[in-house]
Every structure is written in structure tokens, then in C-alpha cells.
Write a protein that holds these residues in place. Sequence first.
Motif, PDB file in Angstrom:
ATOM      1  N   VAL A  79     -21.818 -24.003  11.698  1.00 23.28           N
ATOM      2  CA  VAL A  79     -20.378 -24.038  12.601  1.00 23.28           C
ATOM      3  C   VAL A  79     -20.569 -23.259  13.691  1.00 23.28           C
ATOM      4  O   VAL A  79     -21.678 -22.295  13.535  1.00 23.28           O
ATOM      5  CB  VAL A  79     -19.493 -23.483  11.824  1.00 23.28           C
ATOM      6  N   LEU A 116     -19.288 -29.280   0.749  1.00 28.53           N
ATOM      7  CA  LEU A 116     -20.212 -27.998   1.048  1.00 28.53           C
ATOM      8  C   LEU A 116     -21.064 -27.334  -0.024  1.00 28.53           C
ATOM      9  O   LEU A 116     -22.514 -27.759  -0.121  1.00 28.53           O
ATOM     10  CB  LEU A 116     -19.427 -27.028   1.939  1.00 28.53           C
ATOM     11  N   LEU A 163     -21.424 -21.798   4.845  1.00 24.31           N
ATOM     12  CA  LEU A 163     -21.549 -22.027   6.317  1.00 24.31           C
ATOM     13  C   LEU A 163     -22.234 -21.669   7.060  1.00 24.31           C
ATOM     14  O   LEU A 163     -22.558 -20.371   6.506  1.00 24.31           O
ATOM     15  CB  LEU A 163     -20.603 -22.609   6.803  1.00 24.31           C
ATOM     16  N   VAL A 211     -25.360 -26.813   6.633  1.00 20.16           N
ATOM     17  CA  VAL A 211     -24.427 -27.057   7.722  1.00 20.16           C
ATOM     18  C   VAL A 211     -23.774 -26.085   8.193  1.00 20.16           C
ATOM     19  O   VAL A 211     -24.082 -24.735   7.880  1.00 20.16           O
ATOM     20  CB  VAL A 211     -22.755 -27.619   6.236  1.00 20.16           C
TER      21      VAL A 211
END
Length: 142
Positions: A100, A88, A119, A98
Motif C-alpha cells: 500500500v 490478503l 500489507l 501486496v
Amino acid sequence: MKNSIIIIFITSMFFSLLGTTRLQAQDFNPKKNNYLILSKNLQQLKPVLLTANELAKEDSEEYGAFYVIICGKTVSGIPDNSDFNALLEDAKAQNVKVFVCAISLNKFNINPDQIPELLEITENGILYGFQLTKKGFITLTI
């Protein structure tokens, strides 16, 4: 039964406010080559970052945004994963965003507080993927 419906509604509203509002503000240039990877495997992040790096070189001035959305059971491997956290950091250095999926986090009982700050949470990873595709992102699912 009534309490379950209320809890589900409140949880949905929480993730809606947390995810969708934040993601609508994302900045990308629709006239450039923008990329999206929808992944169900944490270990794919390293080759994805290599790919993003090569595409940035290849596209040069035409290179835009590069997003990765992680969803499915693989979210169970995110908490306390130092290897993933290092990736990350690499993603951040490459300007790869990125995300989720909150639905996956919820399904596999992962508290959003357990995921790394790098995230970003999207309420529904599949829906967000379709929305980005409609905006012109080149999309791949792995």
C-alpha cells in the motif's frame, strides 16, 4: 508555517524509514517472469489473484515474484474490511505480496496502524512501481 514544514519533514522521514528500507530487502529472481499490478481498486484483488495463479501454472519454473501495489483513494476502504482481509490471506498463501502506498494513506488520513499486517507499506507506490519495472517486472496498471 515553520511548524508545518517540520511536521511534513518528520512525517516524510518516518515513511521513508518505514517503507523504503523494508522494500529494498525484497527478494526476487530477475531471471524469472516477475509481475507487478498497480491498482486503484480493492475489488480487483480477487481477479488479480486468479491471474497470478494462472500465470504460475503457465510459467512453471519461469514464474518469479508477483507484487500488487494499491494506491489512490481506494486506500480509504482498507481499514476494517473483512472481505479484503480474506483476500490478503489468499494472497499470502499464493506468495503474492501486496503493498500500500504511504502517500495515499497520508493523503486520505489513514493511520498505518489501521491497515492489516499482511500489507506492506511503500513510501511512494508509483516510484516503487517504476523501480520494479526498471528491474524487469512485467507491469500492468488497473
